[in-house]
Design a protein around this motif. Structure first.
Motif, mmCIF file in Angstrom:
data_model
loop_
_atom_site.group_PDB
_atom_site.id
_atom_site.type_symbol
_atom_site.label_atom_id
_atom_site.label_comp_id
_atom_site.label_asym_id
_atom_site.label_seq_id
_atom_site.Cartn_x
_atom_site.Cartn_y
_atom_site.Cartn_z
ATOM 1 N N SER A 69 -9.196 8.366 7.342
ATOM 2 C CA SER A 69 -8.379 7.688 8.460
ATOM 3 C C SER A 69 -9.024 6.697 9.052
ATOM 4 C CB SER A 69 -7.954 8.719 9.403
ATOM 5 O OG SER A 69 -7.475 9.767 8.671
ATOM 6 N N ALA A 81 -9.032 3.319 7.158
ATOM 7 C CA ALA A 81 -8.028 2.993 6.989
ATOM 8 C C ALA A 81 -7.777 2.189 8.291
ATOM 9 C CB ALA A 81 -7.005 3.592 6.737
ATOM 10 N N TYR A 96 -5.061 12.997 5.119
ATOM 11 C CA TYR A 96 -4.616 11.835 5.579
ATOM 12 C C TYR A 96 -3.340 11.710 6.475
ATOM 13 C CZ TYR A 96 -3.928 6.829 6.490
ATOM 14 O OH TYR A 96 -3.898 5.463 7.185
ATOM 15 N N SER A 111 -0.796 6.054 9.021
ATOM 16 C CA SER A 111 0.387 5.224 8.257
ATOM 17 C C SER A 111 -0.418 3.757 7.807
ATOM 18 C CB SER A 111 1.532 5.128 9.281
ATOM 19 O OG SER A 111 1.028 4.345 10.408
ATOM 20 N N ALA A 112 -1.536 3.574 8.099
ATOM 21 C CA ALA A 112 -2.009 2.600 7.754
ATOM 22 C C ALA A 112 -2.578 2.388 6.421
ATOM 23 C CB ALA A 112 -3.414 2.294 8.392
ATOM 24 N N PRO A 113 -2.477 1.305 5.615
ATOM 25 C CA PRO A 113 -2.568 1.233 4.162
ATOM 26 C C PRO A 113 -4.289 1.722 3.855
ATOM 27 C CG PRO A 113 -2.446 -0.674 4.840
ATOM 28 C CD PRO A 113 -2.118 -0.061 6.043
ATOM 29 N N HIS A 120 0.585 5.466 1.366
ATOM 30 C CA HIS A 120 -0.236 4.578 1.983
ATOM 31 C C HIS A 120 -1.327 4.195 1.122
ATOM 32 C CE1 HIS A 120 2.428 5.265 5.305
ATOM 33 N NE2 HIS A 120 2.282 6.592 5.346
#
Ligand SMILES: Cc1ncc(COP(=O)(O)O)c(CNc2conc2O)c1O
Length: 388
Positions: free
Chosen positions: A94, A97, A118, A121-123, A157
């Motif tokens: 996390s 990301a 994880y 929601s970030a790639p 993601h």
């Protein structure tokens, strides 16, 4: 700009860094990206300053060894994509990301843990590392590789941005094992259901010797700093490299010894005649190792031997004659016609050139030159253990 209050410092010539990368840009096929390897404080040269210069000269990606090094670059304002080449923890996915830091992945169990943990929601960008014979990190099993690619593809993601391997012998004249690893990489790439956007295998040696076998990104480390990957391939390099690192100090004490008088711990050095001895404020706690006793430095444009044991913070040199306190001493670099290169120091230490600038510790301030002018001074003393 920081100031510092001990007359010992390293000078980093960012023009040399720029030229080494710009020359590589011209040397490589247009579509080949340059990843500037700035781990270990840019091999002791200063991570943010080198990274910014490399990006200016045509690099588009940065590489570090550990997540903390990537976070430090983000804190210093670097926005370019960064790949962590070493291992990281699944629970730190996390954090990576959040800062657009790509992680190296090479184990299915690690990836499963990361997927379970994880919540963001970030790639999350991954580069899958394949062990083709370096024997350090990397997947070696076809089934595990396919399972990892499938898990990443299924995850909403996770993104497989790259795949890479690392050569063990690209800096050696004999290319047998290099060719074995390269061919192995070609066949292991077939295990993937698709080619990720970035495929990379070449360190400096492979980049400069076999640019046609670099895929679409190279990982440029030692030669960005102007150093040959090894003495044996130095004559094979396609363009002149410019060494960026030099190391200097000043005499803080000068005295004349009578024959029989001693110098330093263990009283191992005895003056053989009337001798002028200088003391300089650098020692093994600065990375100027005890094994550099009997090596030499430059003072007044001449070689001066290091005499007696190197101390933690100081060492002594035999001067060509009486010289004023404050006279500049060059430990790595040029004075007139005399030069001491990093390769010279490495040879004396029976090590590789990579290790020498990495050893010069945080206690030695770095002065950065760009366009022949001082653009930054970094003094980390007092910063260690606090927020820099
Ligand atoms: C995975 C990886 N890629 C690229 C590089 C850059 O190589 P270069 O500096 O030869 O261009 C290194 C350097 N790694 C190391 C260099 O010395 N010990 C190491 O672990 C590396 O570990």
């Amino acid at each position: 700009m920081d100031d510092f209050h001990r007359d010992t410092w390293a000078e980093i010539d960012l023009d040399a860094i720029y030229d080494n990368v710009a020359n590589l840009r011209r040397f490589l096929p247009t579509g080949t990206n340059i990843m500037a390897v700035v781990k270990a404080n840019a091999y002791g040269h200063g991570d943010a300053e080198v990274a910014n210069t490399a990006l200016e000269a045509g690099a588009s990606y940065l590489a570090v060894a550990f997540l903390d090094e990537a976070l430090a670059l983000r804190k210093k304002g670097l926005a370019a994509p960064i790949l962590v080449l070493g291992a990281s923890r699944p629970e730190d996915v996390s954090l990576a990301a959040e800062h657009r830091i790509a992680l190296t992945v090479f184990r299915l169990d690690w990836l499963e843990k990361a997927a379970a943990l994880y919540q963001g929601s970030a790639p999350v960008y991954f580069h899958l590392k394949m062990d083709t014979g370096m024997g350090r990190l990397g997947v070696k099993d076809e089934r595990e590789t396919k399972q990892m690619a499938a898990l990443i593809e299924r995850h909403p993601h996770f993104i497989l941005e790259g795949v890479y391997t690392h050569f063990a012998t690209a800096d050696e004249i004999n290319t047998d094992y290099f060719s074995y690893q390269y061919d192995r990489f070609l066949s292991m790439l077939e295990w993937l259901p698709f080619r990720p956007p970035l495929v990379h295998c070449a360190n400096s040696a492979a980049t400069l010797r076999f640019p046609d076998r670099a895929f679409n990104m190279v990982r440029f480390g030692i030669s960005m700093y102007g150093l040959a990957p090894s003495p044996s391939i130095k004559p094979l390099l396609p363009y002149e490299l410019k060494e960026a690192f030099s190391l200097h100090s000043r005499l803080v004490h000068v005295k004349k010894l009578q024959p029989g008088e001693k110098v330093s711990y263990g009283a191992t050095y005895t003056a053989q005649a009337e001798e002028w001895i200088g003391t300089i404020p650098i020692g093994y706690a600065d990375g100027w190792l005890r094994r550099l006793q009997h090596f030499h430095v430059l003072v007044d444009g001449k070689k001066a031997p290091i005499v007696g044991r190197v101390c933690m913070d100081q060492c002594m040199i035999r001067l060509p004659g009486p010289l004023p306190v404050g006279t500049k001493v060059t430990l790595i670099g040029r004075q007139g016609d005399e030069v001491i290169s990093i390769d010279d120091v490495a040879r004396h230490l029976d090590t590789i050139n990579y290790e020498v600038p990495c050893l010069i510790s945080y206690r030695v301030p770095r002065i950065f030159f760009r366009n022949k002018r001082i653009m930054e001074v970094r003094n980390a003393v007092g910063r260690v253990g606090t927020n820099a």
